[in-house]
Design an enzyme around this catalytic site. Structure first.
Site, PDB file in Angstrom:
ATOM      1  N   SER A 221      42.372  37.039  38.416  1.00 46.77           N
ATOM      2  CA  SER A 221      41.583  38.243  38.661  1.00 46.77           C
ATOM      3  C   SER A 221      40.357  38.296  37.747  1.00 46.77           C
ATOM      4  O   SER A 221      39.520  37.398  37.790  1.00 46.77           O
ATOM      5  CB  SER A 221      42.478  39.473  38.504  1.00 46.77           C
ATOM      6  OG  SER A 221      41.842  40.637  38.968  1.00 46.77           O
TER       7      SER A 221
ATOM      8  N   ASP B  67      44.293  41.002  49.890  1.00 46.44           N
ATOM      9  CA  ASP B  67      43.649  41.273  48.603  1.00 46.44           C
ATOM     10  C   ASP B  67      42.186  41.616  48.834  1.00 46.44           C
ATOM     11  O   ASP B  67      41.465  40.856  49.500  1.00 46.44           O
ATOM     12  CB  ASP B  67      43.764  40.021  47.715  1.00 46.44           C
ATOM     13  CG  ASP B  67      43.174  40.208  46.321  1.00 46.44           C
ATOM     14  OD1 ASP B  67      42.623  41.274  46.022  1.00 46.44           O
ATOM     15  OD2 ASP B  67      43.266  39.257  45.526  1.00 46.44           O
TER      16      ASP B  67
ATOM     17  N   HIS C 152      47.296  40.714  45.690  1.00 49.95           N
ATOM     18  CA  HIS C 152      46.710  40.498  44.368  1.00 49.95           C
ATOM     19  C   HIS C 152      47.779  40.686  43.287  1.00 49.95           C
ATOM     20  O   HIS C 152      48.632  41.563  43.371  1.00 49.95           O
ATOM     21  CB  HIS C 152      45.591  41.515  44.154  1.00 49.95           C
ATOM     22  CG  HIS C 152      44.738  41.252  42.960  1.00 49.95           C
ATOM     23  ND1 HIS C 152      43.635  40.440  43.015  1.00 49.95           N
ATOM     24  CD2 HIS C 152      44.823  41.695  41.681  1.00 49.95           C
ATOM     25  CE1 HIS C 152      43.069  40.395  41.821  1.00 49.95           C
ATOM     26  NE2 HIS C 152      43.778  41.146  40.986  1.00 49.95           N
TER      27      HIS C 152
END
Length: 335
Positions: free
Chosen positions: A174, A264, A294
């Site tokens: 991320s 996501d 995610h």
């Protein structure tokens, strides 16, 4: 809950969830239901509550690989870090410099302890987890500066860490994937490999997945906006390569494994980054885990598709470092 028979779990969560030609994994659907019942929100009303929420969530995911891993704290060029060394790994192993996720605002070395242990054991690498400065106390480019400083420390001091200076990789999930990509694009000395887990790569464009998966799938569009506004409120600076590595010159980027999650909001910008790498002539393996959301790397202790996806990433890292251009031969523990 996750150990219940599949028919029982299906009765609990209801009909399958499908979107954009994909079907959400049953265990992911169960996890999302539990998160909603607990009113989980990655973008809380205050930064302190968001940080406490992520830390509390990790309590339920405190599973470790069976192989022992030794840890020690390290000052990585003025940046706090933790070195993970799996039992039996010989000196001169590859090293992964890892940057945790959390939107540049939440998370830390402790919230990603299990992820770093897993990658260290299953990729047969020493792993240096970097505790870069967080926003809003330290806004952009503080995190990017720390990421570069820690990587430079790792390369120049690899032998003192027990690692091979010619086999230092970067990785992250991320926002940490964003920082790993920044290092891959901007570092004076190119990493040997890049492991990018559902990375944020472009703060300047809203792509289709931001609309398709704006809510209900763990990371929300609102949370992404909240993170970006805390990290880089100066919108004019979001086009800088240190904020949006998709816009950097990628011709010297290292060989890469990049994985996205099907459900996501960041999916499309991650895949756009992989496409740009390919266009630049960089060896890249792009993988979409179409049934996941995610954050799946942190969820590996739940087993099932979560651990399968992280195992694939660890295998790609191991292959990239041991069977890559440098031809490092056999791995250490072989477990």
């Amino acid at each position: 809950m996750f150990g219940l028979p599949r028919p029982v779990k299906r009765l609990i969560v209801g009909a399958p969830v499908r979107a954009d030609g994909q079907e959400l994994d049953l265990d992911v659907q169960l996890l999302l239901l539990m998160t909603r019942l607990e009113n989980g929100d990655l973008a809380a009303r205050t930064v302190e509550r968001a940080r406490r929420g992520l830390e509390r969530g990790q309590i339920y995911l405190d599973r470790r690989p069976s192989r022992p891993v030794r840890t020690r704290d390290v000052d990585a060029g003025g940046v706090p870090a933790r070195l993970y060394t799996p039992q039996g790994l010989p000196p001169g192993s590859p090293l992964l410099v890892y940057y945790h996720g959390g939107g540049w605002v939440v998370g830390g070395i402790d919230t990603h302890d299990t992820v770093c242990r897993y990658l260290a054991v299953h990729a047969e690498v020493r792993t240096l987890s970097v505790g870069y400065r967080l926003a809003p106390e330290h806004r952009y480019p503080a995190a990017a500066d720390d990421a570069l400083a820690a990587y430079e420390f790792a390369v120049t001091g690899a032998e003192k860490l027990g690692a091979d200076p010619e086999a230092v990789a970067v990785g992250g999930d991320s926002a940490g994937g964003n920082l790993a990509a920044v290092v891959g694009a901007l570092a004076a000395r190119r990493p040997a490999f890049a492991l990018l887990l559902y990375p944020a790569t472009d703060m300047t464009v809203r792509r289709r997945s931001r609309e398709l998966f704006a809510d209900r799938f763990y990371l929300t569009d609102r949370a992404m906006t909240w993170y970006a506004d805390h990290y880089c409120p100066d919108r004019a600076r979001r086009a800088e390569p240190a904020a949006s590595p998709l816009l950097a010159d990628l011709r010297e980027f290292p060989p890469t494994y990049l994985v996205t999650a099907g459900f996501d909001p960041l999916r499309d910008e991650g895949e756009a980054f992989a496409a740009r790498l390919a266009d630049a002539g960089v060896p890249v393996a792009a993988r979409r885990q179409a049934d996941l959301v995610h954050g799946f790397a942190n969820m590996w202790p739940l087993g099932g598709r979560f651990v399968e996806a992280l195992a694939e990433a660890a295998g790609a890292l191991r292959t990239g470092l041991y069977a890559g251009p440098r031809g490092r031969g056999t791995t250490g523990g072989g477990r």
